[in-house]
Design an enzyme around this catalytic site. Structure first.
Site, mmCIF file in Angstrom:
data_model
loop_
_atom_site.group_PDB
_atom_site.id
_atom_site.type_symbol
_atom_site.label_atom_id
_atom_site.label_comp_id
_atom_site.label_asym_id
_atom_site.label_seq_id
_atom_site.Cartn_x
_atom_site.Cartn_y
_atom_site.Cartn_z
ATOM 1 N N ALA A 1 -5.949 -5.195 -8.583
ATOM 2 C CA ALA A 1 -5.319 -4.491 -7.583
ATOM 3 C C ALA A 1 -3.731 -4.592 -7.333
ATOM 4 C CB ALA A 1 -5.939 -4.556 -6.138
ATOM 5 N N GLY B 1 -9.175 -6.358 -10.104
ATOM 6 C CA GLY B 1 -9.652 -5.225 -10.220
ATOM 7 C C GLY B 1 -9.688 -4.457 -11.249
ATOM 8 N N GLU C 1 -12.942 -5.391 -12.762
ATOM 9 C CA GLU C 1 -14.142 -4.706 -12.231
ATOM 10 C C GLU C 1 -13.681 -3.297 -12.811
ATOM 11 O OE1 GLU C 1 -12.183 -5.539 -8.341
ATOM 12 O OE2 GLU C 1 -14.314 -6.543 -7.664
ATOM 13 N N GLU D 1 -9.268 -13.364 -7.286
ATOM 14 C CA GLU D 1 -9.063 -12.928 -5.705
ATOM 15 C C GLU D 1 -9.052 -13.962 -4.859
ATOM 16 O OE1 GLU D 1 -11.175 -11.231 -7.733
ATOM 17 O OE2 GLU D 1 -10.980 -9.079 -7.655
HETATM 18 N N1 CO8 Z 1 -0.116 -6.652 -8.173
HETATM 19 C C1 CO8 Z 1 1.133 -6.255 -8.065
HETATM 20 N N2 CO8 Z 1 2.176 -6.674 -8.929
HETATM 21 C C2 CO8 Z 1 1.606 -7.312 -10.004
HETATM 22 C C3 CO8 Z 1 0.392 -7.569 -10.095
HETATM 23 C C4 CO8 Z 1 -0.609 -7.307 -9.088
HETATM 24 N N3 CO8 Z 1 -1.909 -7.651 -9.216
HETATM 25 N N4 CO8 Z 1 0.236 -8.466 -11.281
HETATM 26 C C5 CO8 Z 1 1.412 -8.598 -11.994
HETATM 27 N N5 CO8 Z 1 2.248 -7.862 -11.033
HETATM 28 C C6 CO8 Z 1 3.871 -7.479 -11.126
HETATM 29 C C7 CO8 Z 1 4.503 -8.767 -10.716
HETATM 30 O O1 CO8 Z 1 4.722 -8.902 -9.529
HETATM 31 C C8 CO8 Z 1 5.673 -8.562 -11.667
HETATM 32 O O2 CO8 Z 1 6.817 -7.746 -11.051
HETATM 33 P P1 CO8 Z 1 8.070 -8.068 -10.755
HETATM 34 O O3 CO8 Z 1 8.675 -7.960 -12.160
HETATM 35 O O4 CO8 Z 1 8.832 -6.869 -10.119
HETATM 36 O O5 CO8 Z 1 8.226 -9.501 -10.144
HETATM 37 C C9 CO8 Z 1 5.362 -7.927 -13.072
HETATM 38 O O6 CO8 Z 1 4.091 -7.292 -12.665
HETATM 39 C C10 CO8 Z 1 4.882 -8.905 -14.090
HETATM 40 O O7 CO8 Z 1 4.231 -10.021 -13.634
HETATM 41 P P2 CO8 Z 1 4.504 -11.400 -14.060
HETATM 42 O O8 CO8 Z 1 5.859 -11.732 -14.133
HETATM 43 O O9 CO8 Z 1 3.528 -12.418 -13.132
HETATM 44 O O10 CO8 Z 1 3.607 -11.404 -15.390
HETATM 45 P P3 CO8 Z 1 3.181 -12.376 -16.485
HETATM 46 O O11 CO8 Z 1 2.941 -11.806 -17.850
HETATM 47 O O12 CO8 Z 1 3.973 -13.666 -16.429
HETATM 48 O O13 CO8 Z 1 1.876 -12.791 -15.693
HETATM 49 C C11 CO8 Z 1 -0.255 -12.388 -14.461
HETATM 50 C C12 CO8 Z 1 0.665 -12.041 -15.634
HETATM 51 C C13 CO8 Z 1 -1.113 -13.678 -14.985
HETATM 52 C C14 CO8 Z 1 -1.353 -11.403 -14.776
HETATM 53 C C15 CO8 Z 1 0.297 -12.356 -13.229
HETATM 54 O O14 CO8 Z 1 1.226 -10.974 -13.034
HETATM 55 C C16 CO8 Z 1 -0.782 -12.332 -12.084
HETATM 56 O O15 CO8 Z 1 -1.289 -13.380 -11.775
HETATM 57 N N6 CO8 Z 1 -0.802 -11.116 -11.636
HETATM 58 C C17 CO8 Z 1 -1.897 -11.215 -10.196
HETATM 59 C C18 CO8 Z 1 -3.285 -11.319 -10.611
HETATM 60 C C19 CO8 Z 1 -4.060 -11.211 -9.545
HETATM 61 O O16 CO8 Z 1 -4.071 -11.956 -8.692
HETATM 62 N N7 CO8 Z 1 -5.031 -10.041 -9.662
HETATM 63 C C20 CO8 Z 1 -5.914 -9.807 -8.453
HETATM 64 C C21 CO8 Z 1 -5.438 -8.799 -7.332
HETATM 65 S S1 CO8 Z 1 -6.369 -8.851 -6.182
HETATM 66 C C22 CO8 Z 1 -7.486 -7.705 -6.648
HETATM 67 O O17 CO8 Z 1 -7.739 -7.341 -7.608
HETATM 68 C C23 CO8 Z 1 -8.672 -7.011 -5.797
HETATM 69 C C24 CO8 Z 1 -9.725 -6.225 -6.105
HETATM 70 C C25 CO8 Z 1 -10.328 -5.439 -5.083
HETATM 71 C C26 CO8 Z 1 -10.683 -4.101 -5.455
HETATM 72 C C27 CO8 Z 1 -10.837 -3.313 -4.226
HETATM 73 C C28 CO8 Z 1 -9.729 -2.773 -3.563
HETATM 74 C C29 CO8 Z 1 -10.126 -1.965 -2.449
#
Ligand code: CO8
Length: 256
Positions: free
Chosen positions: A64, A107, A110, A130
């Site tokens: 998400a 997400g 999921e 999460e």
């Molecule tokens: N949300 C928003 N932006 C994101 C997300 C995310 N989940 N993941 C990556 N991005 C963005 C980064 O902020 C970054 O943006 P910017 O260039 O503007 O700084 C860009 O994408 C590139 O990201 P990274 O530089 O971090 O890329 P890497 O290749 O180094 O790493 C990862 C990739 C490992 C995936 C890393 O980006 C990461 O850890 N992302 C977050 C993963 C995460 O925590 N996901 C869970 C989110 S919570 C969730 O999913 C709840 C679901 C509930 C569903 C029900 C909803 C109502």
């Protein structure tokens, strides 16, 4: 910009491609809305026999959109009614194949679990991280995952936020197949082509019964199966399929 692209890689096949590369395909409300719209429309389109869902070669979806949630309150989250958008995907009557390369996190994992078949690349990464951002899975990560892999593997994933790769996902029951990263999409489309050539009424009954039966008692589920099995004998495709077998020719299924 369209955040979900539509492609037609073969007869009867629609491929939906998440298209937010700058955010690692993170699922914001716009992406979810577009997915819901497409799954609803293609679910009702008789010319569509199978749907492939992918994020592309590098990442499926990194969860998400954290930016869109960071400052939200509980009532904001409730009023987004996001579950209705997920429901549109879950209730799609057409078979859905997730083609997963790279991150299927939060997400994104999921979303993959909403599919009926998951084709994973060897270096795909499935994760429910999460807990690391102070929340928990909210779109099936505690429930669909547990049904797929069992309590102890699911608990380990959701309590630690540790990822598993494609091969481990296959071994634990979180993927249907693992293939070389470069072959994921082509293989998913190949499976979709096989399904698209089969009788759609039988395909729809199989999907409906299998999913509904998972949460019913065995007795009820077997009854559902039996009724659907019997119902298919009212279809022309059953007559055609069996006649074609007996006449040693290829069946021509019409979906009736
Ligand atoms: N949300 C928003 N932006 C994101 C997300 C995310 N989940 N993941 C990556 N991005 C963005 C980064 O902020 C970054 O943006 P910017 O260039 O503007 O700084 C860009 O994408 C590139 O990201 P990274 O530089 O971090 O890329 P890497 O290749 O180094 O790493 C990862 C990739 C490992 C995936 C890393 O980006 C990461 O850890 N992302 C977050 C993963 C995460 O925590 N996901 C869970 C989110 S919570 C969730 O999913 C709840 C679901 C509930 C569903 C029900 C909803 C109502």
């Amino acid at each position: 910009m369209d955040e979900v692209l539509i492609e037609r890689p073969g007869p009867g096949i629609v491929l939906l491609r998440l298209n937010r590369p700058d955010a690692r395909n993170a699922l914001n409300q716009e992406v979810r809305q577009q997915l819901a719209t497409h799954f609803t429309a293609f679910g009702q389109d008789p010319d569509v026999r199978c749907i492939v869902l992918t994020g592309g070669d590098k990442f499926f979806a990194a969860g998400a959109d954290i930016r869109a949630m960071a400052d939200a309150g509980a009532i904001d989250m409730m009023l987004r009614h996001t579950h209705r958008l997920w429901q549109a995907i879950a209730s799609c009557p057409k078979p859905v194949i997730a083609a997963v390369n790279g991150y299927a996190w939060g997400g994104g994992c999921e979303l993959a679990m909403h599919a009926d078949i998951i084709v994973a690349g060897e270096s795909a990464s499935f994760c429910q991280p999460e807990v690391k951002v102070g929340i928990m899975p909210g779109a099936g990560g505690t429930q669909r995952l547990t049904r797929a892999v069992g309590k102890f593997k699911a608990m380990k994933m959701v309590l630690t936020g540790q990822p598993v790769n494609g091969r481990d996902a296959l071994e634990m029951g979180l993927a249907s197949e693992v293939v070389a990263d470069a072959d994921v999409q082509a293989h998913a489309v190949e499976l979709a082509a096989q399904i698209a050539a089969l009788p759609p009424l039988a395909i729809a009954q199989i999907k409906e019964v299998l999913i509904a039966g998972q949460d019913a008692s065995l007795e009820t589920a077997l009854m559902l199966e039996r009724k659907a099995f019997q119902l298919l004998f009212a279809s022309r495709d059953q007559k055609e399929g069996m006649q074609a077998f007996l006449e040693k020719r290829k069946a021509n299924f019409e979906g009736r």
